[in-house]
Design an enzyme around this catalytic site. Structure first.
Site, PDB file in Angstrom:
ATOM      1  CG  HIS A  18      18.252  49.206  57.173  1.00 55.90           C
ATOM      2  ND1 HIS A  18      17.673  47.888  56.840  1.00 55.90           N
ATOM      3  CD2 HIS A  18      19.450  48.828  58.023  1.00 55.90           C
ATOM      4  CE1 HIS A  18      18.466  47.090  57.564  1.00 55.90           C
ATOM      5  NE2 HIS A  18      19.396  47.643  58.080  1.00 55.90           N
ATOM      6  CD  GLU A  19      21.872  51.584  59.065  1.00 50.83           C
ATOM      7  OE1 GLU A  19      22.182  51.578  60.257  1.00 50.83           O
ATOM      8  OE2 GLU A  19      21.969  50.717  58.120  1.00 50.83           O
ATOM      9  CG  HIS A  68      19.137  48.754  62.702  1.00 53.75           C
ATOM     10  ND1 HIS A  68      18.875  47.334  62.927  1.00 53.75           N
ATOM     11  CD2 HIS A  68      19.878  48.769  61.494  1.00 53.75           C
ATOM     12  CE1 HIS A  68      19.118  46.620  62.004  1.00 53.75           C
ATOM     13  NE2 HIS A  68      19.823  47.474  61.026  1.00 53.75           N
TER      14      HIS A  68
END
Length: 310
Positions: A140-141, A144
Site C-alpha cells: 500500500h505504501e 503511494h
C-alpha cells in the site's frame, strides 16, 4: 501476479485538477497578501522558502515528528526483505527504510519522488501483523510512491500550512499586541486573517477529497500487486481496531500526519466528520477489497494470511 503497480487514471486526473485549483488559489492568496501587506518581495520570498523547504525536507520533517529512524538490513532483515521483494515485483527503486518506536500500529510513505522516498513503519505495527498482512501494508505504501501522490500531497498541503500559520500568527499577534496598533494596522491584520482562513478552508477540503481517493487507489494497487486482498483487509481491520484502543492523548501528535498514514490516528470511526477525513471509512475500504478478492477468485477470509510475527 502483476509485475508493476498499475497506474490509476482516476487518481491522476484528480491530482491534476487538485493541483490546478490549488495553483489558482495560491496565486490569488499571494496577490491578496501583496495588496494587504504592500510588500511583494517579503510575500514571495517567504512563500518560496516555505514551499522549497516542504518539498525538499518533508521526509526528514515527518521522520523527526514521528520519532522515526533509518534502519539497516542487519537490524530489520525481514522488513528489508519484504520491501526488496515488493520493489522488485513493482519495478520500483528501493526507498529508505525507517522504523518509529511507537506503539501505535501504522505506516507512512513520504518523499518528493520514487528516488527520494521513505517508507516508515512503527514497532507497534511490526508486533501486531502477520507476514502477509505486513506485506499488504508495505505494498500500500509503495503504491503511494509509484502513483506519485505522496509528492502531490506534500506540495498540495503547502498552501494550507502557510494559511494556517498566518491565521495563528495573526490571532496571537492581535491577542497579545492589539493595544499597540493603530486602527488601519488592525484592519489589515483582520483582512489577512480572513483571507488566510478562507484559503485554509478551501485547500483543506480539496486535499481531503484527494486524500480519500488516493487511499482507495493505494489499497487497490496493493491488493493487485500482492494478489492477496484478504491479507490487506485483515491488516486494515486489525490496525483500525488497535488504534481505537490507544489513549487519545497518545494520538494527538500523530494526527497532524493523518494524510500520510496507512490508517488515520483516530480514537473512533468518525460520524459526519468522515466527509472531512483524510481516509475513506473502514467499511468502504473493506468493501473494495472484497470486490477485488472476488475478481481474483480469492477466499477473502480475514486472518487467513499466514502465521508468524515479523
Amino acid at each position: 501476479m502483476p509485475n508493476r503497480v498499475r497506474s490509476d487514471r482516476g487518481l491522476t486526473v484528480r491530482m491534476t485538477v487538485t493541483l490546478f485549483l490549488l495553483g489558482l488559489l495560491y496565486v490569488a492568496f499571494v496577490a491578496a497578501l501583496i495588496v494587504l501587506l504592500k510588500s511583494w518581495v517579503l510575500v514571495v520570498v517567504v512563500a518560496a522558502a516555505f514551499l522549497g523547504a516542504q518539498y525538499w525536507f518533508s521526509d526528514r520533517v515527518a521522520l523527526f515528528a514521528m520519532r522515526g529512524r533509518v534502519v539497516e538490513r542487519e537490524e530489520y532483515p525481514q522488513l528489508h526483505g519484504v520491501i526488496d521483494r515488493l520493489c522488485a515485483v513493482a519495478d520500483l527503486p528501493k526507498p529508505v527504510v525507517a522504523v518509529s518506536d511507537m506503539d501505535m500500529p501504522n505506516a507512512f510513505a513520504t518523499g518528493r519522488n520514487a528516488d527520494h522516498a521513505v517508507v516508515c513503519v512503527t514497532t507497534g505495527l511490526l508486533r501486531r501483523l502477520e507476514p502477509a498482512e505486513l506485506e499488504g501494508v508495505l505494498a500500500h505504501e509503495l503504491s503511494h510512491v509509484a502513483h506519485k501522490d505522496v509528492a502531490v500531497i506534500t506540495v498540495a498541503s503547502f498552501l494550507g500550512v502557510i494559511a494556517g500559520l498566518i491565521v495563528r500568527f495573526a490571532f496571537y499577534s492581535q491577542l497579545f499586541g492589539g493595544g499597540r496598533r493603530d486602527q488601519n494596522t488592525a484592519v489589515v491584520f483582520m483582512a489577512v486573517m480572513g483571507v488566510s482562513a478562507a484559503v485554509y478552508s478551501i485547500s483543506f477540503l480539496l486535499i481531503r477529497a484527494l486524500s480519500r481517493y488516493r487511499e482507495l487507489a493505494a489499497d487497490r494497487s496493493a491488493a493487485l500487486l500482492t494478489g492477496r486482498p484478504s491479507a490487506l483487509a485483515s491488516a486494515l481491520t486489525k490496525v483500525s481496531g488497535d488504534i481505537a484502543r490507544i489513549p487519545s492523548k497518545d494520538l494527538r501528535t500523530a494526527q497532524a500526519f493523518n494524510a500520510f498514514y496507512f490508517t488515520p490516528a483516530l480514537g473512533k470511526e468518525p460520524g459526519l466528520a468522515r466527509y472531512f477525513s483524510t481516509h475513506p471509512s473502514l467499511e468502504q475500504r473493506l468493501d473494495q477489497l472484497g470486490q477485488i478478492s472476488n475478481e481474483l477468485g480469492e477466499a477473502a477470509t480475514p486472518g487467513s494470511s499466514g502465521s508468524g510475527k515479523v
